[in-house]
Write a protein that holds these residues in place. Structure first.
Motif, mmCIF file in Angstrom:
data_model
loop_
_atom_site.group_PDB
_atom_site.id
_atom_site.type_symbol
_atom_site.label_atom_id
_atom_site.label_comp_id
_atom_site.label_asym_id
_atom_site.label_seq_id
_atom_site.Cartn_x
_atom_site.Cartn_y
_atom_site.Cartn_z
ATOM 1 N N TYR A 94 10.859 -5.308 4.055
ATOM 2 C CA TYR A 94 9.629 -6.022 4.148
ATOM 3 C C TYR A 94 8.529 -4.635 4.506
ATOM 4 C CZ TYR A 94 5.756 -8.666 6.117
ATOM 5 O OH TYR A 94 4.542 -9.311 6.135
ATOM 6 N N LEU A 95 7.385 -4.524 3.882
ATOM 7 C CA LEU A 95 6.247 -3.568 4.262
ATOM 8 C C LEU A 95 4.951 -4.260 4.479
ATOM 9 C CD1 LEU A 95 7.354 -0.602 1.725
ATOM 10 C CD2 LEU A 95 8.120 -0.996 4.288
ATOM 11 N N GLY A 96 4.821 -5.317 5.000
ATOM 12 C CA GLY A 96 3.671 -6.043 5.044
ATOM 13 C C GLY A 96 3.338 -6.777 3.965
ATOM 14 N N ASP A 97 1.869 -7.132 3.819
ATOM 15 C CA ASP A 97 1.637 -8.051 2.885
ATOM 16 C C ASP A 97 1.768 -7.420 1.320
ATOM 17 O OD1 ASP A 97 0.906 -10.173 4.854
ATOM 18 O OD2 ASP A 97 -1.354 -9.112 4.743
ATOM 19 N N GLU A 98 1.688 -6.182 1.102
ATOM 20 C CA GLU A 98 1.819 -5.348 0.118
ATOM 21 C C GLU A 98 3.233 -5.422 -0.635
ATOM 22 O OE1 GLU A 98 -0.456 -1.839 -0.803
ATOM 23 O OE2 GLU A 98 -0.960 -1.730 1.150
ATOM 24 N N TRP A 99 4.255 -5.687 0.168
ATOM 25 C CA TRP A 99 5.431 -5.547 -0.582
ATOM 26 C C TRP A 99 6.540 -6.270 0.286
ATOM 27 C CZ3 TRP A 99 6.378 -4.212 -5.194
ATOM 28 C CH2 TRP A 99 7.643 -3.784 -5.508
ATOM 29 N N GLY A 100 7.469 -6.852 -0.471
ATOM 30 C CA GLY A 100 8.579 -7.717 0.609
ATOM 31 C C GLY A 100 9.111 -8.671 -0.281
ATOM 32 N N PRO A 101 10.191 -9.607 0.294
ATOM 33 C CA PRO A 101 11.154 -10.268 -0.478
ATOM 34 C C PRO A 101 10.179 -11.057 -1.215
ATOM 35 C CG PRO A 101 11.838 -9.984 1.767
ATOM 36 C CD PRO A 101 10.518 -9.078 1.720
ATOM 37 N N ALA A 102 9.017 -11.511 -0.830
ATOM 38 C CA ALA A 102 8.106 -12.690 -1.444
ATOM 39 C C ALA A 102 7.297 -12.122 -2.479
ATOM 40 C CB ALA A 102 7.233 -13.333 -0.400
ATOM 41 N N HIS A 103 7.602 -10.798 -2.819
ATOM 42 C CA HIS A 103 6.497 -10.240 -3.967
ATOM 43 C C HIS A 103 7.211 -10.605 -5.239
ATOM 44 C CE1 HIS A 103 4.801 -7.055 -6.595
ATOM 45 N NE2 HIS A 103 3.869 -6.757 -5.525
ATOM 46 N N ASP A 104 6.308 -10.815 -6.277
ATOM 47 C CA ASP A 104 6.935 -11.316 -7.419
ATOM 48 C C ASP A 104 7.589 -10.613 -8.209
ATOM 49 O OD1 ASP A 104 4.907 -13.428 -7.141
ATOM 50 O OD2 ASP A 104 3.170 -12.700 -8.382
ATOM 51 N N TYR A 105 7.618 -9.221 -8.069
ATOM 52 C CA TYR A 105 8.668 -8.324 -8.653
ATOM 53 C C TYR A 105 10.132 -8.853 -8.477
ATOM 54 C CZ TYR A 105 11.564 -4.365 -9.250
ATOM 55 O OH TYR A 105 12.566 -3.230 -9.834
#
Length: 275
Positions: A94-105
């Motif tokens: 988890y790296l804040g809003d930009e990147w984390g488990p919830a990212h579409d990727y």
């Protein structure tokens, strides 16, 4: 779904759902770990390379290697899948809003399950720095990146963890109080301080409310006598009825089951007392 995986594991204790190989900072090939799982009589085994991230890290999988990882996983299932049930997963930073488990990727990867973990936190200047790893490295980073402000580091670790839980997108929370190990070496007694306990209890409350699966992580048991989360918190998790898995977070095949028997012995005692 993680519920289906846990149902499939059932009463088996020969498993781990957290492991690392040559695709991140593990020290052997996927094949070597698969063979060890077979040799040790494991029933279920999850591959969880540290996920691709948006900053440079020698410990994380490169996005360009994800297809190779997928292909090797498929080959291992063909070769050894009649003996062990293997899972294709990642430990997602988890790296804040930009990147984390919830990212579409990560949703696009169709993983069997995912672990959400905090290894990086922003400095006071906003740059993400890895605060995991050995204490000597941590101590140097405290001086170089965090102005030797251990309270800032601890508070930011737990704030990031709470934001990750709120954002969701993962099934298992990884080593949820791991900062306590390095922080405890840096400032002995810090984990007993009321403000620290309040931060940890708040995170655990959020994890319970989110109905996440919690791992008992045994990687540091042999070297540091540590399990994550601290055993003092296990009774609250048991009473809340959250699913618990015992993971070795293995990086070397020989340690595939390290600390897990000791963890289960303690967990059984706590569970019996909490009933």
């Amino acid at each position: 779904m993680i519920a289906d995986i846990l149902a499939d594991i059932g009463d088996s204790r020969r498993y781990t759902l957290h492991s690392h190989t040559e695709y991140c900072d593990g020290r052997a090939t996927m094949e070597a770990f698969a063979r060890k799982a077979v040799e040790e009589g494991f029933t279920h085994y999850g591959f969880t390379p540290h996920s691709p991230i948006i900053i440079t890290s020698p410990c994380n999988m490169l996005r360009d290697n994800v297809a190779r990882y997928d292909a090797e996983f498929s080959r291992i299932v063909r070769e050894h899948g009649d003996k062990v049930k293997f899972y294709r997963s990642m430990e997602i930073d988890y790296l804040g809003d930009e990147w984390g488990p919830a990212h579409d990727y990560f949703a696009s990867l169709n993983l069997d399950y995912s672990i959400g973990s905090v290894h990086f936190i922003p400095t006071q200047e906003g740059d993400y720095v890895d605060i995991d790893g050995n204490f000597e490295g941590f101590k140097k980073k405290m001086a170089k990146h965090f102005h030797d402000d251990i309270r800032y580091v601890v508070e930011t670790f737990y704030a990031q963890s709470c934001r990750m839980v709120e954002a969701g997108g993962f099934d298992i929370i990884g080593h949820l109080d791991k900062i306590g190990s390095n922080a405890g070496y840096y400032q002995p007694g810090i984990e007993s301080e009321p403000w620290y306990q309040s931060l940890l209890d708040d995170l655990i409350s959020r994890v319970i409310d989110a109905r996440l699966t919690v791992e008992i992580n045994t990687k540091a048991w042999a070297q540091h006598g540590r399990m994550f989360p601290h055993p003092d918190k296990w009774a609250a998790l048991v009473r809340a009825g959250v699913p618990i898995v015992v993971n070795s977070d293995v990086h070397v095949p020989a340690l595939i089951n390290a600390g897990r028997d000791e963890a289960y012995k303690l967990l059984d005692s706590i569970t019996n007392s909490a009933i």
